[in-house]
Design an enzyme around this catalytic site. Structure first.
Site, PDB file in Angstrom:
ATOM      1  N   GLU A   1      -5.208   4.575  13.544  1.00 60.14           N
ATOM      2  CA  GLU A   1      -6.177   3.571  14.005  1.00 60.14           C
ATOM      3  C   GLU A   1      -6.991   4.048  15.207  1.00 60.14           C
ATOM      4  O   GLU A   1      -8.042   3.486  15.521  1.00 60.14           O
ATOM      5  CB  GLU A   1      -5.482   2.242  14.340  1.00 60.14           C
ATOM      6  CG  GLU A   1      -4.597   2.255  15.567  1.00 60.14           C
ATOM      7  CD  GLU A   1      -3.162   2.671  15.296  1.00 60.14           C
ATOM      8  OE1 GLU A   1      -2.292   2.395  16.142  1.00 60.14           O
ATOM      9  OE2 GLU A   1      -2.904   3.275  14.222  1.00 60.14           O
TER      10      GLU A   1
ATOM     11  N   LYS B   1       2.069   1.989   7.478  1.00 61.42           N
ATOM     12  CA  LYS B   1       2.403   1.070   8.565  1.00 61.42           C
ATOM     13  C   LYS B   1       3.339   1.698   9.582  1.00 61.42           C
ATOM     14  O   LYS B   1       3.881   2.785   9.390  1.00 61.42           O
ATOM     15  CB  LYS B   1       3.029  -0.208   8.005  1.00 61.42           C
ATOM     16  CG  LYS B   1       2.064  -1.032   7.162  1.00 61.42           C
ATOM     17  CD  LYS B   1       0.775  -1.392   7.892  1.00 61.42           C
ATOM     18  CE  LYS B   1       0.988  -2.402   8.998  1.00 61.42           C
ATOM     19  NZ  LYS B   1      -0.298  -2.753   9.684  1.00 61.42           N
TER      20      LYS B   1
ATOM     21  N   ARG C   1       0.823  -1.205   0.000  1.00 60.35           N
ATOM     22  CA  ARG C   1       0.000   0.000   0.000  1.00 60.35           C
ATOM     23  C   ARG C   1       0.862   1.261   0.000  1.00 60.35           C
ATOM     24  O   ARG C   1       2.045   1.233   0.332  1.00 60.35           O
ATOM     25  CB  ARG C   1      -0.919   0.012   1.227  1.00 60.35           C
ATOM     26  CG  ARG C   1      -2.070  -0.956   1.166  1.00 60.35           C
ATOM     27  CD  ARG C   1      -2.826  -1.024   2.482  1.00 60.35           C
ATOM     28  NE  ARG C   1      -2.068  -1.700   3.520  1.00 60.35           N
ATOM     29  CZ  ARG C   1      -2.498  -1.882   4.762  1.00 60.35           C
ATOM     30  NH1 ARG C   1      -3.700  -1.423   5.118  1.00 60.35           N
ATOM     31  NH2 ARG C   1      -1.764  -2.522   5.647  1.00 60.35           N
TER      32      ARG C   1
ATOM     33  N   TYR D   1      -0.506   4.228  10.890  1.00 58.11           N
ATOM     34  CA  TYR D   1      -1.017   3.212  11.805  1.00 58.11           C
ATOM     35  C   TYR D   1       0.153   2.821  12.713  1.00 58.11           C
ATOM     36  O   TYR D   1       0.967   1.976  12.363  1.00 58.11           O
ATOM     37  CB  TYR D   1      -1.505   1.987  11.038  1.00 58.11           C
ATOM     38  CG  TYR D   1      -2.775   2.188  10.227  1.00 58.11           C
ATOM     39  CD1 TYR D   1      -3.966   2.564  10.846  1.00 58.11           C
ATOM     40  CD2 TYR D   1      -2.786   1.978   8.850  1.00 58.11           C
ATOM     41  CE1 TYR D   1      -5.130   2.730  10.106  1.00 58.11           C
ATOM     42  CE2 TYR D   1      -3.949   2.145   8.105  1.00 58.11           C
ATOM     43  CZ  TYR D   1      -5.119   2.521   8.742  1.00 58.11           C
ATOM     44  OH  TYR D   1      -6.273   2.695   8.007  1.00 58.11           O
TER      45      TYR D   1
ATOM     46  N   HIS E   1       0.166   1.531  15.986  1.00 54.61           N
ATOM     47  CA  HIS E   1       0.023   0.342  16.837  1.00 54.61           C
ATOM     48  C   HIS E   1       1.051   0.386  17.972  1.00 54.61           C
ATOM     49  O   HIS E   1       1.773  -0.576  18.223  1.00 54.61           O
ATOM     50  CB  HIS E   1       0.191  -0.940  16.016  1.00 54.61           C
ATOM     51  CG  HIS E   1      -0.795  -1.048  14.888  1.00 54.61           C
ATOM     52  ND1 HIS E   1      -2.162  -1.161  15.090  1.00 54.61           N
ATOM     53  CD2 HIS E   1      -0.629  -1.036  13.534  1.00 54.61           C
ATOM     54  CE1 HIS E   1      -2.782  -1.222  13.938  1.00 54.61           C
ATOM     55  NE2 HIS E   1      -1.892  -1.135  12.979  1.00 54.61           N
TER      56      HIS E   1
ATOM     57  N   ASP F   1      -4.362 -10.240  17.055  1.00 54.41           N
ATOM     58  CA  ASP F   1      -3.789  -9.842  18.341  1.00 54.41           C
ATOM     59  C   ASP F   1      -3.068 -11.044  18.923  1.00 54.41           C
ATOM     60  O   ASP F   1      -3.709 -12.041  19.293  1.00 54.41           O
ATOM     61  CB  ASP F   1      -4.893  -9.379  19.296  1.00 54.41           C
ATOM     62  CG  ASP F   1      -5.583  -8.121  18.812  1.00 54.41           C
ATOM     63  OD1 ASP F   1      -4.867  -7.163  18.481  1.00 54.41           O
ATOM     64  OD2 ASP F   1      -6.823  -8.101  18.762  1.00 54.41           O
TER      65      ASP F   1
END
Length: 375
Positions: A118, A75, A15, A94, A96, A272
């Site tokens: 996110e 990412k 992406r 994102y 995380h 997860d």
């Protein structure tokens, strides 16, 4: 403002954060866009298309990182990129952060301002996290397509076509979660005539899903009994529930896998590690599956990358308003003006602003509402 896009370097991440039409919006608003050469090729966008839209193409990633105000990415920041993180850089991706302790520490040590896409919210109760919803829908569909692939005998599966084949019982697909990801999986699974069972703890979510999906989809509360029933009868279990990082329990335990039929599989779209599915661990497109207790697990953590062009178009269009607000107003004013962007605020000046990550890693928490009052 100078906005930068670098080529994603995560395993099989094809992406790109921005498409040519979105570049034009930044240029129209008086900003400069620097893009690493080849950043869009994995999604079918050439350097020439970006140039035509007004972007400046840059040969090396480091020359993008070192000459921009806002890094606009898909990412998380990976170890080889840590050296580029600096105090006067705004990072929007994102992140995380609660899953990547080292990355989080780098952001804190550099004192940069970071925003996790996110965690950005909206007022729509059905799309509370809009930038999770957009990719979640694709991930749910991709997860079901992966099940179709691995159910084939030539790929080690039981040789089951996940479709209502005349003369044979229709396969049973159980989906945990009636949110955007579960709805994406259910849309494809039901359209092929499978018997689809959806579970959730939210009656309103189930009721809404029932109004949108065909009659071969049934709904049940996600109780322990319902989960056991589905484990015993299902050909495919698709988990679409994001599991809080602070929880130590699971919806599906290792022992539960012994209830499942031979050849059944678990598709964990949420990915997860040790989350809703105890035996889940994130995998890659290069090595997507593994077996636990004889049950195939598919847990690729960037499923939408397999559909990179569709995903990039959706990502770019949906995230553009937030990135453009930061570029137009400056990050402080944008955070001050928009509570939804503040909900994604992760680090600032060496402080942890995202509460969930602060709690997981036992870090001091800086209240975003108090921080903006100081500006």
């Amino acid at each position: 403002m100078k906005v930068g896009i670098v080529k994603e370097i995560k395993n099989n991440e094809n992406r790109v954060a921005i498409i040519p039409s979105s570049v034009k919006e930044f240029i129209r608003n008086g900003h400069e866009v620097l893009i690493e050469c080849g950043a869009g090729l994995g999604s079918g966008f050439s350097d020439e298309e970006y140039k035509a839209a007004g972007a400046t193409m840059v040969e090396k990633a480091e020359d993008v990182w070192n000459n921009i105000d806002l890094l606009y990415k898909v990412k998380e920041i990976l170890p080889s990129e840590y050296k580029y993180v600096r105090e006067d850089l705004i990072i929007m991706t994102y992140l995380h952060s609660n899953a990547h302790r080292d990355e989080t520490q780098v952001l804190l040590d550099a004192k940069c301002t970071s925003i996790a896409l996110e965690d950005i919210t909206s007022d729509n109760p059905h799309r509370k996290f809009p930038l999770v919803a957009n990719m979640g829908e694709l991930a749910g569909k991709g997860g079901f397509l992966a099940a179709c692939y691995y159910a084939q005998s030539v790929h080690g599966g039981p040789g089951l076509l996940l479709n209502n084949v005349c003369g044979s019982d229709s396969p049973i697909i159980s989906i945990i979660g009636c949110g955007y990801t579960g709805m994406g999986a259910a849309e494809l699974a039901s359209s092929l005539g499978n018997t689809v069972k959806m579970m959730d703890i939210n009656y309103e979510a189930m009721e809404r899903a029932k109004g949108l999906l065909p009659g071969n989809v049934s709904f049940m509360y996600s109780s322990r009994g319902a989960i056991e029933e589905c484990l015993k009868m299902s050909d495919v279990i698709i988990n679409c529930v994001l599991w809080p990082k602070t929880r130590k329990d699971h919806l599906i335990n290792r022992e539960d896998l012994k209830m499942m039929k031979p050849g059944a599989m678990i598709i964990d779209v949420a990915c997860d590690d040790g989350g809703a599915v105890e035996t889940c661990r994130s995998t890659t497109h290069d090595d997507p599956v593994y077996y636990e207790e004889g049950i195939l697990h598919y847990a690729v953590d960037n499923i939408p990358s397999a559909f990179s062009k569709s995903a990039s178009i959706r990502f770019s269009n949906d995230s553009l308003p937030y990135a453009l607000a930061i570029a137009n107003k400056g990050v402080k004013q944008a955070l001050k003006d928009d509570k939804h962007i503040r909900d994604g605020w992760t680090t600032y000046d060496g402080q942890m602003v995202l509460k969930e990550t602060a709690e997981k890693f036992e870090l001091p928490w800086a209240n975003p509402e108090e921080l903006v009052k100081e500006w």
